[in-house]
Design a protein around this motif. Structure first.
Motif, PDB file in Angstrom:
ATOM      1  N   ASP A 243      64.718  58.165  25.759  1.00  0.00           N
ATOM      2  CA  ASP A 243      63.551  58.100  24.865  1.00  0.00           C
ATOM      3  C   ASP A 243      62.253  58.508  25.547  1.00  0.00           C
ATOM      4  N   LYS A 244      62.239  58.532  26.869  1.00  0.00           N
ATOM      5  CA  LYS A 244      61.005  58.819  27.593  1.00  0.00           C
ATOM      6  C   LYS A 244      60.439  60.196  27.264  1.00  0.00           C
ATOM      7  N   ALA A 245      61.320  61.169  27.058  1.00  0.00           N
ATOM      8  CA  ALA A 245      60.857  62.533  26.771  1.00  0.00           C
ATOM      9  C   ALA A 245      60.097  62.585  25.453  1.00  0.00           C
ATOM     10  N   ARG A 246      60.567  61.853  24.448  1.00  0.00           N
ATOM     11  CA  ARG A 246      59.877  61.828  23.153  1.00  0.00           C
ATOM     12  C   ARG A 246      58.487  61.223  23.301  1.00  0.00           C
ATOM     13  N   ILE A 247      58.423  60.126  24.036  1.00  0.00           N
ATOM     14  CA  ILE A 247      57.146  59.436  24.205  1.00  0.00           C
ATOM     15  C   ILE A 247      56.190  60.278  25.039  1.00  0.00           C
ATOM     16  N   GLN A 248      56.687  60.880  26.118  1.00  0.00           N
ATOM     17  CA  GLN A 248      55.838  61.714  26.967  1.00  0.00           C
ATOM     18  C   GLN A 248      55.297  62.910  26.187  1.00  0.00           C
ATOM     19  N   LYS A 249      56.106  63.455  25.296  1.00  0.00           N
ATOM     20  CA  LYS A 249      55.668  64.575  24.457  1.00  0.00           C
ATOM     21  C   LYS A 249      54.453  64.175  23.637  1.00  0.00           C
ATOM     22  N   MET A 250      54.457  62.963  23.109  1.00  0.00           N
ATOM     23  CA  MET A 250      53.333  62.478  22.308  1.00  0.00           C
ATOM     24  C   MET A 250      52.111  62.183  23.185  1.00  0.00           C
ATOM     25  N   ILE A 251      52.353  61.655  24.376  1.00  0.00           N
ATOM     26  CA  ILE A 251      51.237  61.413  25.304  1.00  0.00           C
ATOM     27  C   ILE A 251      50.539  62.728  25.619  1.00  0.00           C
TER      28      ILE A 251
END
Length: 266
Positions: A243-251
């Motif tokens: 899930d980190k990639a999805r969150i980092q994309k939004m950051i």
């Protein structure tokens, strides 16, 4: 009150009327006059270009950092002094002078400059719509091996980086009114931000069952803008690896780009 700051600690800094500089400058962080440009800005003004400083090297024999500088094309900075003639948003007053810093790159980087124009001596006295953010707020680079060439003396200038720039002449009366509406409507939307809503959308993003649900959560978070960053960063610390990639994309989506990343074409 004047917020004009002159850089006295660097040899070769001369504020005055100068001919055009051959090196292109880093233009803007955002190439579109939109809600993101407003969200990334802490001062939005109409201002008259008063003077241009001479280029100053970011590195010297005594301050050169470790690392491979061949991969770092930005080596100089230049200060521009603007007199505010109208305040659209932020803490300043008409008549204040505000220092704007632009970082300079090698000529082959010119094709990658994003927005606005190189400011030259013949534009002194002309007016611009400036979306500004303090230089010290911004990361130098996203690359761990790329050294930050800014010294404390650079930060002590309390200068601003251009988020977005428009010539008042090119913008026209109607364009300026549209810009004012974008500023006011974006600030009104920011005032309605709810941290609980952000948590719900981030949780939806992480647990999305399909692409449609994920995209809807992404859109909602992008609409919230930088105010969603604390929630996103908190979620990143506890998220599973997948899930980190999805969150980092939004950051990355709601954060201002680093100074060197802003040189890359969109």
């Amino acid at each position: 009150m004047r917020i004009r700051i002159l850089f006295r600690g660097v040899t070769g800094m001369v504020v005055g009327l100068l001919p055009a500089v051959s090196q292109p400058t880093m233009a803007c962080l955002r190439d579109t006059l939109d809600d993101r440009a407003v969200e990334w800005s802490k001062l939005i003004v109409v201002a008259k270009l008063d003077s241009i400083g001479s280029p100053v090297s970011l590195v010297s024999a005594t301050t050169r950092p470790d690392g491979d500088l061949k991969s770092n094309s930005i080596k100089d900075f230049q200060l521009y002094d603007f007199e505010i003639t109208a305040l659209l948003d932020g803490a300043a007053k008409t008549g204040n002078h505000v220092p704007v810093i632009r970082f300079m790159a090698e000529p082959d980087m010119q094709k990658n400059s994003i927005c606005g124009q190189v400011l030259t001596a013949h534009q002194i006295g002309k007016s611009f719509l400036l979306f500004l953010r303090p230089e010290s707020d911004l990361r130098w680079s996203n690359k761990a091996n790329q050294p930050d060439l800014r010294t404390q003396q650079v930060h002590d200038l309390k200068a601003f980086v251009v988020v977005h720039l428009e010539s008042i002449h090119d913008l026209g009366t109607e364009g300026l009114e549209d810009a004012k509406y974008t500023v006011s409507s974006t600030r009104q939307a920011e005032a309605q931000f709810n941290a609980d809503d952000a948590k719900v959308q981030v949780q939806t993003l992480v647990e999305a069952a399909d692409d449609t649900e994920e995209q809807e959560a992404e859109h909602a978070i992008l609409e919230m803008g930088p105010k969603a960053l604390p929630t996103l960063k908190n979620a990143l610390t506890t998220a599973e690896t997948v899930d980190k990639a999805r969150i980092q994309k939004m950051i990355d989506g709601v954060s201002p780009p680093s100074l060197t990343a802003a040189m890359q074409a969109h």
